[in-house]
Design a protein around this motif. Structure first.
Motif, PDB file in Angstrom:
ATOM      1  N   ALA A 267       0.696  -3.152  -0.656  1.00  0.00           N
ATOM      2  CA  ALA A 267       0.769  -3.978  -1.863  1.00  0.00           C
ATOM      3  C   ALA A 267       1.599  -3.291  -2.939  1.00  0.00           C
ATOM      4  CB  ALA A 267      -0.634  -4.260  -2.384  1.00  0.00           C
ATOM      5  N   ALA A 268       1.417  -1.976  -3.069  1.00  0.00           N
ATOM      6  CA  ALA A 268       2.139  -1.238  -4.109  1.00  0.00           C
ATOM      7  C   ALA A 268       3.636  -1.250  -3.838  1.00  0.00           C
ATOM      8  CB  ALA A 268       1.619   0.189  -4.176  1.00  0.00           C
ATOM      9  N   MET A 269       4.009  -1.183  -2.549  1.00  0.00           N
ATOM     10  CA  MET A 269       5.443  -1.181  -2.233  1.00  0.00           C
ATOM     11  C   MET A 269       6.060  -2.537  -2.480  1.00  0.00           C
ATOM     12  SD  MET A 269       5.547   1.121   1.090  1.00  0.00           S
ATOM     13  CE  MET A 269       5.259   2.857   0.980  1.00  0.00           C
ATOM     14  N   GLN A 270       5.318  -3.573  -2.122  1.00  0.00           N
ATOM     15  CA  GLN A 270       5.828  -4.910  -2.392  1.00  0.00           C
ATOM     16  C   GLN A 270       6.016  -5.089  -3.883  1.00  0.00           C
ATOM     17  OE1 GLN A 270       3.051  -7.544  -0.579  1.00  0.00           O
ATOM     18  NE2 GLN A 270       3.877  -7.207   1.476  1.00  0.00           N
TER      19      GLN A 270
ATOM     20  N   GLN B 291       5.477 -10.645  -8.154  1.00  0.00           N
ATOM     21  CA  GLN B 291       4.329 -11.152  -7.406  1.00  0.00           C
ATOM     22  C   GLN B 291       3.071 -10.368  -7.782  1.00  0.00           C
ATOM     23  OE1 GLN B 291       4.917 -10.967  -3.224  1.00  0.00           O
ATOM     24  NE2 GLN B 291       5.612 -13.080  -3.067  1.00  0.00           N
ATOM     25  N   GLY B 292       2.134 -11.029  -8.426  1.00  0.00           N
ATOM     26  CA  GLY B 292       0.909 -10.323  -8.791  1.00  0.00           C
ATOM     27  C   GLY B 292       0.108  -9.984  -7.546  1.00  0.00           C
ATOM     28  N   LYS B 293      -0.349  -8.766  -7.474  1.00  0.00           N
ATOM     29  CA  LYS B 293      -1.126  -8.367  -6.306  1.00  0.00           C
ATOM     30  C   LYS B 293      -2.566  -8.089  -6.718  1.00  0.00           C
ATOM     31  CE  LYS B 293       1.769  -8.741  -3.058  1.00  0.00           C
ATOM     32  NZ  LYS B 293       1.616 -10.151  -2.719  1.00  0.00           N
ATOM     33  N   ALA B 294      -3.465  -8.908  -6.178  1.00  0.00           N
ATOM     34  CA  ALA B 294      -4.870  -8.778  -6.547  1.00  0.00           C
ATOM     35  C   ALA B 294      -5.384  -7.363  -6.298  1.00  0.00           C
ATOM     36  CB  ALA B 294      -5.697  -9.774  -5.754  1.00  0.00           C
ATOM     37  N   LEU B 295      -4.938  -6.805  -5.187  1.00  0.00           N
ATOM     38  CA  LEU B 295      -5.467  -5.506  -4.772  1.00  0.00           C
ATOM     39  C   LEU B 295      -5.136  -4.403  -5.775  1.00  0.00           C
ATOM     40  CD1 LEU B 295      -6.990  -5.235  -2.199  1.00  0.00           C
ATOM     41  CD2 LEU B 295      -4.957  -4.363  -1.079  1.00  0.00           C
ATOM     42  N   LEU B 296      -4.102  -4.610  -6.588  1.00  0.00           N
ATOM     43  CA  LEU B 296      -3.671  -3.544  -7.486  1.00  0.00           C
ATOM     44  C   LEU B 296      -4.265  -3.683  -8.885  1.00  0.00           C
ATOM     45  CD1 LEU B 296       0.052  -3.436  -6.408  1.00  0.00           C
ATOM     46  CD2 LEU B 296      -1.802  -1.945  -5.690  1.00  0.00           C
ATOM     47  N   GLU B 297      -4.996  -4.755  -9.108  1.00  0.00           N
ATOM     48  CA  GLU B 297      -5.598  -4.886 -10.429  1.00  0.00           C
ATOM     49  C   GLU B 297      -6.666  -3.822 -10.624  1.00  0.00           C
ATOM     50  OE1 GLU B 297      -6.749  -8.844 -11.520  1.00  0.00           O
ATOM     51  OE2 GLU B 297      -4.961  -9.671 -10.530  1.00  0.00           O
TER      52      GLU B 297
ATOM     53  N   PHE C 264       6.670   0.346   6.519  1.00  0.00           N
ATOM     54  CA  PHE C 264       6.760  -0.064   5.128  1.00  0.00           C
ATOM     55  C   PHE C 264       8.219  -0.166   4.694  1.00  0.00           C
ATOM     56  CE2 PHE C 264       2.643   2.230   5.333  1.00  0.00           C
ATOM     57  CZ  PHE C 264       1.835   1.116   5.120  1.00  0.00           C
ATOM     58  N   PRO C 265       8.506  -1.016   3.738  1.00  0.00           N
ATOM     59  CA  PRO C 265       9.888  -1.237   3.317  1.00  0.00           C
ATOM     60  C   PRO C 265      10.511  -0.022   2.623  1.00  0.00           C
ATOM     61  CG  PRO C 265       8.370  -2.448   1.896  1.00  0.00           C
ATOM     62  CD  PRO C 265       7.580  -1.926   3.042  1.00  0.00           C
ATOM     63  N   CYS C 266       9.723   0.780   1.938  1.00  0.00           N
ATOM     64  CA  CYS C 266      10.302   1.939   1.261  1.00  0.00           C
ATOM     65  C   CYS C 266       9.330   3.090   1.326  1.00  0.00           C
ATOM     66  CB  CYS C 266      10.649   1.602  -0.186  1.00  0.00           C
ATOM     67  SG  CYS C 266       9.216   1.020  -1.113  1.00  0.00           S
ATOM     68  N   SER C 267       9.615   4.201   0.650  1.00  0.00           N
ATOM     69  CA  SER C 267       8.726   5.346   0.770  1.00  0.00           C
ATOM     70  C   SER C 267       7.664   5.309  -0.332  1.00  0.00           C
ATOM     71  CB  SER C 267       9.532   6.641   0.695  1.00  0.00           C
ATOM     72  OG  SER C 267      10.236   6.650  -0.523  1.00  0.00           O
TER      73      SER C 267
ATOM     74  N   LEU D 283       7.759   2.652  -9.947  1.00  0.00           N
ATOM     75  CA  LEU D 283       6.701   3.217  -9.105  1.00  0.00           C
ATOM     76  C   LEU D 283       5.324   3.136  -9.767  1.00  0.00           C
ATOM     77  CD1 LEU D 283       8.642   6.234  -7.671  1.00  0.00           C
ATOM     78  CD2 LEU D 283       8.138   4.046  -6.591  1.00  0.00           C
ATOM     79  N   GLU D 284       5.260   2.487 -10.892  1.00  0.00           N
ATOM     80  CA  GLU D 284       3.993   2.391 -11.616  1.00  0.00           C
ATOM     81  C   GLU D 284       2.839   1.953 -10.698  1.00  0.00           C
ATOM     82  OE1 GLU D 284       2.721   3.240 -14.410  1.00  0.00           O
ATOM     83  OE2 GLU D 284       0.844   2.173 -13.993  1.00  0.00           O
ATOM     84  N   ALA D 285       3.084   0.913  -9.887  1.00  0.00           N
ATOM     85  CA  ALA D 285       2.023   0.397  -9.018  1.00  0.00           C
ATOM     86  C   ALA D 285       1.548   1.467  -8.039  1.00  0.00           C
ATOM     87  CB  ALA D 285       2.504  -0.835  -8.270  1.00  0.00           C
ATOM     88  N   GLN D 286       2.485   2.255  -7.534  1.00  0.00           N
ATOM     89  CA  GLN D 286       2.100   3.298  -6.579  1.00  0.00           C
ATOM     90  C   GLN D 286       1.214   4.351  -7.248  1.00  0.00           C
ATOM     91  OE1 GLN D 286       5.268   4.958  -4.303  1.00  0.00           O
ATOM     92  NE2 GLN D 286       6.106   2.962  -3.732  1.00  0.00           N
TER      93      GLN D 286
END
Lengths: 944, 120
Positions: free
Chosen positions: A621-624, A631-637, A684-687, A697-700
């Protein structure tokens, strides 16, 4: 010099040899029976032979006191002479007797007392002394002499036969002092328990003790002896209930006292009866059973006192147990059977009137008797259970049915105590069909109360191994499912879930095969008809039920995949409120984690399955988010991540060190080096670079919360790879990150690790590094709040483990209370320092927490807070008060109470000052004044 | 003016209702005269033989003394005809010295304080 002066007699310097006469002429003039061997003749003449009984008494008193000091040094021959002398003196004037008894007490403690002398002393006392006309202390001396002899010369005393018993009866007859009675009762008990001959004196011995029953004694106020009514009651009960020989006298007495108006007498009688049942046999009880039963029944039916009722039931239980225990010879009547028949006869018909007031007393009596033994249980169940089943059908009202079912529950619970039903001679088994049909009818009744009792009965039936047949079990599961999914009342559905949870480990196959798939389907089907969504509560219930039923390792292996699957679906969905769905799944996962903790195998399975899966989903989710930030990701809230923290933590705290080491070798490289290979679906699409800078990278970076949950929950002896590097990264993140959630999490993670870090140079270095980063951050710049948060968490970590640096950091925090910008936050920080934190730095996650840290913090810092308050400017004074109140609030109450006297000097002044606002013209002011004044009155007062 | 002062006195922990909830104290039986500075409370024991009547009366009195300005004269007595020992209890409650002496007794004070703090 006066005649009795010990220094003149040389007592201080010449003990044993003192008794050997140095050969003075006058010795021979005193007859041997009037003076002890070697007693100095001048003393003998002046005192022991004196015609004045008082002077004689003083002489003997002196001698006795010397003996009490040195009885252990005497030799056998000396003892013999002294005994003869003292026995002879028992015939002397009554004023002399107390001193004589003291001397005999000293002699009774001599180990070298020749055989025969103990008997001789006792005979002399029994013959010459009228004990009950002596003072309390002297009577006590007599009891002590007897106790001493019984302790050391048992065989010798027994040679006296029943004479000894009779002698003692005369000694204690009429005793009134509670101190003496405690000793006397102990003697009687020893007489009985150690098998002294009672001979024809059983009844006399009973009379002389039972006359005190029931004990009615209230200790005088400020009694220095500390004898309580309870002491006397228990010691008398130990006598009365010590032998079946007393039964014929005691039982009528108990029956009479049960009828007393005094509740204490009733209770004492009932408790004594129960105590007697431990040693009585059928023989002793036979004659009295009808009256005993009628008294017990009367009390239970009539009493308003729960205590009396409880004691009656306990007595009936003991009575039934006693009758069950007796071995029958073939020609005697089975008393148990006839006794239970009368119990059934008197109680059974009341069970048919569920609205009447005798229904519960009757049920309790029957249950008390049934609980006594396997036999009583069979006998009563066989008679009562069919009756209750019949009554259930006869009474259609749900309130009546509930009463009947609750009674049935009581009887079935007793069955549980005796284990397997197979051994039950099929008494209960033959009732399987009607019992099940009653239970299922209750579970389908509209009345929630009846449903609840039905569920409880079902739980008990399930625990009776072999009772429910496989088709019954399928029905059970179906009924539970129906209640869980479709019953409107949440109480019933929750009770059904708990029942499923307690039955699942007994029948794991049927629950994993029948219940789990159905719950899984419900979860999924709802998703598919997206348009007409079933209420969220249904989904919620499925999740709760899946967690509740995960009480067996084989079921956990079925439910975990279902829960994780559901989480993936939630994550893919795009509706609002998704985060709340994530939280719900996490709550269920958390419950399962707690249920798995005690079983090593389930625990490792859970950890291995759930932790990588959660990490993988979050990383994905963080990479997306990094690539498609819109795209809001519920898992990252925040709330979703916060809900995942306890799941990962509970999955990690109970790992064995080896398995924890294995897991930590994957997780830490994931965060430090983006090493994703251990994650499932790891393309995964990126590292993954949570510690790298950059807006995207805030989400990560937020996922540091998951790292914290794992790494701060590990046992202290697990080595964390690259710990120094990890700590540096966390430190940097906590001081520089703009997002408060991430910064705080990083600070907590850092603190959690520092708390467990072994003391030494490495720790000092990393702490120095932290201080170096914090200080400039606190002083100025855009990240002052972050620096303060870090300071708070690191201070907490060190305060908990009594680290020397903690006081320096606390002082820094105290200093910040005067800061206009950070002061209020710093003040609230004291609450954080004192309170238990839910996710890190607590005992459950193996943190180093010293038990007295709050007291210590209080003692060290409250003076500083008070001083700071006095020195502070008006705009920041409140910060100090707030800090102080947080510290006081979390202090254990006993400590606070001992510290309160420092506040109490102000009490009177405050109360006086608060009198004025009581009459204020504003209502609000009056109200607060009343509340505050009331509190101040109670402060430090008794009864608070 | 002072009628807002509720008599929040609990009787015991196993029976955690306040006197108002038990109808022992009712607003209609409370007379307040602000001008003359008097407060009169009539309380109704739950049963005529209630053994707690004196304690209840004492607790009400203590609560009022603590909560009201000093100028008020507080009179606490049993609703006429509702208790077997009505007269004796009223006499005890009206006797200033006996009330003061009762509060010197640390055991009694403890019980009263428990009543007053049960709900707070």
């Amino acid at each position: 010099m006066p005649a009795g002066d010990p220094s003149r007699a040389g007592l201080c310097h010449r003990p044993p040899s003192f008794w050997v006469c140095s050969g003075c002429i006058s010795c021979s003039s005193v007859p041997a029976h009037k003076r002890p061997f070697g007693f100095p003749s001048w003393l003998a003449r002046s005192c022991l032979e004196n015609t004045d009984p008082r002077t004689r008494g003083r002489g003997i008193q002196l001698l006795s006191q010397v003996l009490l000091q040195c009885y252990s040094l005497l030799q056998e021959k000396e003892v013999l002479h002294l005994v003869l002398f003292y026995e002879n003196r028992l015939q002397d004037h009554h004023l002399v007797i107390p001193s004589v008894l003291q001397g005999l007490r000293a002699l009774s403690m001599c180990e070298v007392l020749a055989p025969g002398l103990a008997v001789s002393v006792l005979k002399a006392i029994f013959q010459e002394v009228h004990v009950q006309s002596l003072l309390q202390l002297d009577r006590h001396t007599v009891y002590s002499i007897i106790t001493n002899f019984m302790g050391t010369r048992e065989e010798e005393l027994k040679s006296l036969g029943a004479d000894f018993t009779f002698g003692f009866i005369q000694v204690m007859d009429g005793e009134k002092d509670p101190r003496n009675l405690l000793v006397a009762f102990q003697i009687v008990r020893d007489l009985i328990v150690k098998n002294y001959a009672l001979g024809p004196f059983v009844e006399e011995l009973f009379e002389v003790t039972s006359c005190y029953f029931p004990i009615d004694f209230t200790p005088p106020p400020n009694d220095p002896h500390g004898i309580q009514r309870e002491d006397l009651i228990l010691s008398l009960r130990a006598v009365l209930a010590s032998t079946p020989q007393f039964a014929e006298f005691l039982l009528p007495l108990l029956i009479e006292k049960m009828d007393s108006d005094l509740q204490s007498a009733k209770l004492d009688s009932l408790q004594t009866l129960a105590a007697c049942c431990a040693i009585y046999r059928q023989k002793e009880l036979q004659e009295f059973l009808p009256s005993l039963w009628s008294s017990l029944r009367r009390e239970v039916f009539q009493t308003a006192s729960e205590k009396v009722e409880a004691e009656c039931l306990a007595a009936l239980h003991a009575l039934s147990a006693c009758l069950s225990r007796s071995v029958l010879s073939s020609d005697t009547e089975d008393l148990l059977d006839s006794f239970l028949s009368s119990v059934l006869q008197d109680c059974r018909h009341h069970l048919c009137e569920p609205d009447m007031k005798l229904v519960w007393p009757s049920a309790k009596l029957l249950q008390a008797a049934a609980g006594a033994s396997l036999r009583t249980c069979h006998r009563i169940t066989r008679s009562v259970v069919p009756l209750l089943l019949e009554q259930y059908t006869k009474h259609p009202q749900s309130s009546q049915r509930r009463t009947i079912l609750e009674m049935l529950l009581g009887f079935l619970e007793l069955q549980q105590k005796w284990g397997h039903v197979e051994e039950d001679e099929s008494a209960l088994l033959s009732l399987r069909a009607p019992v099940c049909s009653v239970v299922f009818s209750a579970m389908t009744d509209p009345s929630v109360q009846l449903q609840l009792v039905g569920i409880r009965v079902l739980t008990v039936l399930g625990s009776l191994q072999g009772f429910l047949s496989p088709p019954d079990l399928e029905l059970v599961v179906d009924h539970l499912l129906r209640l869980i999914l479709h019953e409107e009342d949440s109480q019933s559905s929750e009770a059904a879930m708990e029942a499923a949870g307690s039955l699942a480990p007994i029948y794991p196959q049927i629950f994993s095969g029948r219940m789990v798939p159905r719950l899984g389907e419900e979860l999924q089907s709802e998703r598919e008809e997206e348009g007409s969504r079933a209420p969220r509560s249904l989904q919620q219930r499925c999740l709760q039920a899946l967690a509740a039923v995960s009480t067996h390792t084989s079921i956990v292996r079925e439910t975990i995949p279902v829960l994780l699957q559901h989480l993936r679906r939630v994550q893919k969905g795009s509706e609002a409120g998704n985060a709340q769905d994530v939280v719900s799944v996490c709550q269920s996962l958390h419950r399962v984690a707690l249920q798995c903790q005690q079983d090593a195998e389930s625990c490792w399975y859970y950890h291995q399955t759930v932790v990588p899966c959660l990490l993988a989903m979050a990383v994905q989710a963080a990479m997306q988010e990094s690539t498609h930030p819109l795209q809001g990701k519920a898992l990252l809230e925040e709330e979703a991540l916060a809900a995942m923290v306890p799941v990962i933590s509970a999955a990690s705290t109970h790992l064995s060190p080896e398995l924890a080491a294995q897991s930590v070798s994957h997780v830490v490289p994931l965060f430090l080096d983006g090493e994703v290979s251990f994650l499932p679906q790891n393309s995964f699409p990126c590292s993954f670079q949570p510690f790298e800078g950059g807006e995207r990278l805030e989400a990560q970076r937020r996922l540091v919360a998951l790292l914290m949950a794992f790494v701060c929950s590990l046992p202290r002896n697990v080595v964390i790879p690259q710990q120094e590097r990890l700590l540096r990264e966390l430190l940097a993140l906590s001081c520089s990150c703009n997002c408060p959630f991430t910064a705080t999490t990083a600070a907590k993670c850092f603190a959690g690790l520092v708390n467990k870090h072994p003391a030494g140079q490495q720790l000092d270095e990393i702490l120095q590094l932290a201080v170096n980063r914090m200080e400039p951050g606190l002083a100025e710049g855009p990240h002052r709040t972050q620096a303060l948060t870090l300071l708070l968490w690191v201070t907490k970590a060190l305060v908990l483990r009594y680290h020397p640096l903690s006081s320096r950091l606390t002082d820094k925090l105290l200093g910040l209370l005067g800061d206009a910008e950070l002061g209020p936050v710093a003040a609230d920080g004291f609450s954080l320092l004192m309170a238990d934190s839910p996710d890190v730095l607590h005992k459950g996650c193996h943190a180093d927490v010293r038990i007295m840290f709050r007291q210590r913090f209080f003692t060290d810092n409250v003076p500083k807070l008070v001083q700071g308050f006095h020195g502070a400017g008006p705009d920041v004074k409140a910060n100090y008060l707030k800090g102080l109140s947080h510290v006081l609030n979390h202090l254990p109450k006993p400590v606070l109470v001992t510290e309160l006297p420092t506040l109490l000097p102000y009490k009177a002044r405050v109360i006086r000052a608060l009198a004025k606002p009581l009459d204020d013209k504003k209502r609000l002011v009056r109200k607060e004044a009343v509340a505050a004044r009331g509190e101040w009155f109670l402060l430090g007062s008794p009864g608070r | 003016k002072v009628t807002g002062v509720g008599v929040g006195v609990g009787v015991n922990a196993s029976h955690p209702l306040t006197l108002e909830e038990l109808n022992v104290v009712e607003q209609v039986r409370v007379k307040v005269n602000d001008a003359e500075s008097t407060v009169a409370v009539e309380f109704t024991p739950t049963i005529p033989h209630c053994s707690m009547a004196t304690l209840i009366g004492l607790s009400i009195k203590v609560k009022l003394i603590r909560s009201l300005p000093e100028r008020f004269k507080v009179d606490v007595h049993i609703t006429p005809g509702t208790h077997a020992s009505e007269h004796a209890v009223n006499k005890q409650l009206a006797d200033k010295e006996r009330v003061a002496a009762a509060l010197e007794n640390s055991h009694l004070l403890e019980v009263v304080n428990q009543c007053l703090s049960a709900r707070s």
